[in-house]
Design a protein around this motif. Structure first.
Motif, PDB file in Angstrom:
ATOM      1  N   ARG A   1     -59.591 -20.904   0.877  1.00  0.00           N
ATOM      2  CA  ARG A   1     -59.208 -19.571   0.470  1.00  0.00           C
ATOM      3  C   ARG A   1     -60.362 -18.757   0.483  1.00  0.00           C
ATOM      4  NH1 ARG A   1     -58.280 -23.154  -3.925  1.00  0.00           N
ATOM      5  NH2 ARG A   1     -55.921 -23.099  -3.256  1.00  0.00           N
TER       6      ARG A   1
ATOM      7  N   LYS B   1     -55.630 -15.387  10.093  1.00  0.00           N
ATOM      8  CA  LYS B   1     -55.191 -15.333   8.616  1.00  0.00           C
ATOM      9  C   LYS B   1     -53.972 -14.244   8.477  1.00  0.00           C
ATOM     10  CE  LYS B   1     -57.260 -14.193   3.966  1.00  0.00           C
ATOM     11  NZ  LYS B   1     -58.528 -13.750   3.312  1.00  0.00           N
TER      12      LYS B   1
ATOM     13  N   ASP C   1     -53.074 -20.314   1.459  1.00  0.00           N
ATOM     14  CA  ASP C   1     -54.323 -19.513   1.511  1.00  0.00           C
ATOM     15  C   ASP C   1     -55.316 -20.113   2.339  1.00  0.00           C
ATOM     16  OD1 ASP C   1     -54.472 -21.470  -0.064  1.00  0.00           O
ATOM     17  OD2 ASP C   1     -55.050 -20.471  -1.793  1.00  0.00           O
ATOM     18  N   ARG C   2     -55.141 -20.976   3.144  1.00  0.00           N
ATOM     19  CA  ARG C   2     -55.959 -21.654   4.013  1.00  0.00           C
ATOM     20  C   ARG C   2     -55.874 -21.535   5.482  1.00  0.00           C
ATOM     21  NH1 ARG C   2     -56.074 -27.861   1.720  1.00  0.00           N
ATOM     22  NH2 ARG C   2     -54.187 -27.518   1.380  1.00  0.00           N
TER      23      ARG C   2
END
Length: 227
Positions: free
Chosen positions: A107, A136, A165-166
């Protein structure tokens, strides 16, 4: 009294009457045969193109499978703890030898895990890098344009997917393209030449491998793409 016709003119006239239709029929036959051969070659080319496209699509099913498995791991932290994710990804990468590298970006935009293991990459920030930022921000898996790898001077692609969030990033080696094109040529007419390009028309595979290394564009790519 009618003027006598020389015998040479008589035979010439009769010969012309007999031969001209034969010549015309031969000309028409040759034209029809040539047209049939052109249609046959066009049909053969079209069938080879369909076969090549179908088999090419099959090759890309497995990279999508690999990315799906990596994404599934990231969605199940209780089963695949972050501290052990690298070993899990390495085991998975062994099943897909065309994957040169798999990176898991945390993250904080830093590399949290990489397979094969490369301690020098752990903690390196990917923030601001075009591929990472596009992956992303994309809802679906994102594929890069092609490039030539520095390790083997072979064509490659990078692709990835955001999972929460990865981000999972994979480098795909396309060295198998030459073998793939050769197998199509062996099963098709010798006149068939297989050229594979990326979406910008740059060679990924070509009869002249030097064209791939030089990143040359396929002549007429825009026309071919629009057909």
């Amino acid at each position: 009294m009618a003027k006598p016709i020389p015998i040479s003119r008589f035979f010439a006239g009769n010969l012309a009457v007999a031969v001209l239709p034969l010549v015309a029929a031969c000309a028409i036959g040759i034209a029809l045969l040539a047209g049939a051969m052109r249609r046959s070659l066009a049909d053969s080319n079209a069938m080879s193109a369909v076969l090549a496209a179908s088999r090419f699509e099959e090759f890309f099913i497995r990279p999508r499978e690999a990315l799906s498995l990596v994404s599934s791991m990231l969605r199940k932290p209780e089963r695949y703890p972050p501290a052990q994710i690298e070993s899990y990804v390495e085991d998975l990468r062994a099943q897909y030898p065309f994957l040169d590298r798999v990176q898991i970006i945390g993250r904080d935009a830093r590399v949290a895990a990489v397979a094969p293991s490369d301690p020098g990459l752990i903690g390196v920030s990917r923030a601001g890098e075009a591929l990472y930022e596009k992956v992303k921000s994309s809802a679906a898996p994102f594929w890069s344009d092609s490039y030539i790898t520095t390790a083997g001077n072979l064509p490659g692609l990078s692709f990835g997917q955001a999972v929460g969030d990865r981000v999972a990033l994979c480098d795909l080696n396309l060295g198998w393209l030459q073998d793939f094109a050769a197998s199509i040529r062996m099963s098709s007419t010798p006149r068939i030449q297989i050229r594979i390009t990326d979406r910008n028309g740059v060679f990924l595979s070509a009869p002249d491998s030097g064209s791939v290394a030089r990143r040359e564009r396929q002549t007429g790519f825009s026309r071919l793409r629009s057909e």
